[in-house]
Design an enzyme around this catalytic site. Structure first.
Site, mmCIF file in Angstrom:
data_model
loop_
_atom_site.group_PDB
_atom_site.id
_atom_site.type_symbol
_atom_site.label_atom_id
_atom_site.label_comp_id
_atom_site.label_asym_id
_atom_site.label_seq_id
_atom_site.Cartn_x
_atom_site.Cartn_y
_atom_site.Cartn_z
ATOM 1 N N ASP A 1 99.933 -118.236 -10.705
ATOM 2 C CA ASP A 1 98.597 -117.647 -10.825
ATOM 3 C C ASP A 1 97.815 -118.357 -11.937
ATOM 4 O OD1 ASP A 1 96.565 -115.861 -10.302
ATOM 5 O OD2 ASP A 1 97.882 -114.106 -10.298
ATOM 6 N N ASP B 1 91.389 -111.554 -4.122
ATOM 7 C CA ASP B 1 92.621 -110.815 -3.817
ATOM 8 C C ASP B 1 92.378 -109.874 -2.648
ATOM 9 O OD1 ASP B 1 93.664 -111.942 -6.047
ATOM 10 O OD2 ASP B 1 94.144 -110.052 -7.048
HETATM 11 C C1 GAL Z 1 96.253 -111.840 -9.050
HETATM 12 C C2 GAL Z 1 96.773 -112.466 -7.790
HETATM 13 C C3 GAL Z 1 97.488 -111.399 -7.014
HETATM 14 C C4 GAL Z 1 98.612 -110.879 -7.846
HETATM 15 C C5 GAL Z 1 98.117 -110.410 -9.202
HETATM 16 C C6 GAL Z 1 99.241 -110.050 -10.119
HETATM 17 O O1 GAL Z 1 95.524 -112.749 -9.758
HETATM 18 O O2 GAL Z 1 95.722 -113.010 -7.041
HETATM 19 O O3 GAL Z 1 97.945 -111.915 -5.795
HETATM 20 O O4 GAL Z 1 99.569 -111.883 -7.993
HETATM 21 O O5 GAL Z 1 97.323 -111.387 -9.827
HETATM 22 O O6 GAL Z 1 98.797 -109.663 -11.378
#
Ligand code: GAL
Length: 527
Positions: free
Chosen positions: A164, A225
């Site tokens: 990420d 997301d």
């Molecule tokens: C976001 C990501 C999600 C998940 C989340 C966890 O940035 O896009 O899929 O991994 O963080 O904190």
């Protein structure tokens, strides 16, 4: 050069640049088709409260249960392979040697043991980290520890790393993501590398360097997301359609656009919308990572996730991502070139998507030729949700599909037919007569109206003569809206909206993505 550097870089960074540029190029032999598996995040989020909610907290227990079910409930049999941990598995501190460690309260056996368990079932093990100071949920990130963390993952026999991008600078990512990829490669253990690089850059106003991204990552997120709602799915569909000319070319075996995980079987989608989610992710050549509680998944939704015909489109060996070829008045048509290929022509997965909200199915009437499928011997057409076979259909033959409203689809597979010419056999109910006025795909049965391309050109890009705009008037109340939409002198906002669904009210100014205006028609639509 794929990497952008400030003009005043040091000798060390030059060496690093050369190093990463020369050796980071992704050559792990993985993800030749989009990865399939289970991923915790959307459904289980960052629930770390194993005291009060032991059943649902992020813990080794949860992942073992899901891995068991992937096997025992038949998901493995249809291709789901990865069991992926997401955020919140970590302890808040690294160990005495600077290595990442799990929260041992929730992962008492450690991550190597969890991986071993998953492997013992014939599945693969995925993990989550972040190219930043912290993960998005505030656990330790990899900055300053790239090599150590790659080595740690390899020592745990990890097969898939999602990296990420919270708590980092998007401007650093052109350097940082390849650098971590280099360290992953250097471990000698093949690990899928899933990046969030382009989405963070796009949101900070940068233009992602996809040449570099493709060379470093097996997949990459480029949009929001996913959330548990149709609105979220619809926004992804729009993003993938609106940006198709930028993103489609980047997808191919070993490197995929990632529109985020599957939420089928959760709380936010209707049954029909769940079918749409699966169908569209097949068109997108997207990773299929189920984020759902497999312990309570209802059979109808399980059947969607296990639809082998749609999975086959998703996993097609050519790895060509599909595109939106028609969008008008709430009806969209999407097409993905797939195997078998013959004499330079493709077979296709086609989705007819109805986003109208006026409560009754819409009839979409097409010839294959109008969709760009002009193989003279015809195509074998099968419905991929209903057990229905259209037989061999030649390009000029008009047939119809009834598509339910509110985010529903009909999905068909059109396989090139290589035999000697035979007669079509479309049942009377699926047959459509040519319209005398040749007025387009979508037939007015009182709920659609005559729908020419807004600019008068054919949606496939000027391959057919443009037609005059002649609205039909069958639907009471609809004509007014129709005129409102196409009369150049009308300012939509100055006229009271007609009493029709919200989607239609929002669609003033729809166009066919200006497909007709593009100088280049996608190669697979050339005759
Ligand atoms: C976001 C990501 C999600 C998940 C989340 C966890 O940035 O896009 O899929 O991994 O963080 O904190």
């Amino acid at each position: 050069m794929p990497l952008s550097f400030s003009t005043a870089f040091s000798a060390t960074s030059l060496i690093l640049h050369l190093l990463t540029h020369c050796v980071s190029s992704l050559d792990n032999g993985l993800a030749n088709t989009p990865p399939m598996g289970w991923l915790a995040w959307e459904r289980f989020r960052c629930n770390t409260d194993c005291v009060n909610d032991p059943h649902n907290c992020i813990s080794e227990r949860l992942f073992k249960q899901m891995a068991d079910l992937v096997v025992s409930d038949g998901y493995q049999d249809v291709g789901y392979t990865y069991v992926n941990v997401d955020d919140c598995w970590l302890a808040h501190e690294r160990d005495a040697y600077g290595r990442l460690q799990p929260d041992y309260e929730r992962f008492p056996s450690g991550m190597k043991a969890l991986g071993d368990y998953i492997h013992s079932l014939g599945l693969k093990f995925g993990i989550y980290e972040d190219y930043g100071n912290f993960t998005c949920a505030g656990y330790p990130g990899i900055l300053g520890h790239l090599e150590t963390d790659a080595d740690t993952f390899a020592s745990w026999d990890v097969d898939y790393v999602k990296l990420d991008g919270c708590y980092s600078l998007p401007t650093e990512m052109d350097k940082g993501y390849p650098e971590f990829g280099y360290h992953l490669n250097k471990t000698g253990r093949p690990m899928i590398y899933a990046c969030s690089w382009p989405v963070y850059q796009t949101y900070s106003g940068m233009t992602p360097n996809y040449t570099s991204i493709i060379n470093s990552c097996n997949l990459w997120r480029n949009f929001d997301d996913i959330q548990d709602s149709w609105q979220s799915i619809a926004s992804v569909i729009d993003y993938y359609g609106d940006n198709q000319d930028t993103i489609i070319a980047n997808a191919g075996p070993g490197h995929w656009n990632d529109p985020d995980m599957l939420i089928i079987g959760n709380f936010g989608l209707s049954y029909e919308q769940s079918k749409t989610h699966m169908a569209m992710w097949a068109i997108f050549a997207a990773p299929l990572l189920m984020s759902v509680d497999l312990r309570t998944l209802k059979p109808d939704y399980k059947a969607i996730l296990q639809n082998r015909k749609i999975i086959a489109v998703n996993q097609d060996q050519l790895g060509i991502q599909g595109r939106r070829i028609y969008k008008q008045k709430g009806i969209e048509i999407w097409a993905r070139p797939i195997m078998p290929v013959f004499k330079g022509k493709y077979s296709y997965g086609i989705v007819f998507l109805n986003r109208r909200t006026d409560g009754t199915p819409s009839e979409v009437s097409v010839t294959l030729k109008e969709l760009g499928l002009d193989h003279i011997e015809g195509y074998h057409i099968q419905d991929l949700y209903d057990d229905y076979d259209y037989g061999i259909v030649t390009p000029d033959r008009r047939f119809k599909v009834d598509v339910n409203p509110s985010g529903s689809v009909v999905m068909i597979r059109c396989n090139l037919y290589k035999g000697k010419p035979i007669n079509n056999f479309i049942e009377a109910t699926r047959d459509a007569q040519p319209r005398k006025d040749e007025s387009g795909y979508v037939v007015d049965h009182g709920n659609i109206g005559y729908i020419p391309n807004a600019d008068g050109a054919h949606p496939l890009g000027g391959r057919f003569p443009s037609r005059p705009v002649e609205p039909q008037s069958r639907s009471h109340g609809y004509l007014q809206h129709h005129q409102l939409q196409y009369s150049p002198s009308t300012t939509p906002t100055s006229v009271a909206a007609p009493a029709i669904g919200a989607y239609e009210q929002a669609d003033h100014g729809f166009s066919f993505q200006q497909l007709g205006a593009h100088s280049t028609v996608p190669p697979y639509y050339h005759g």
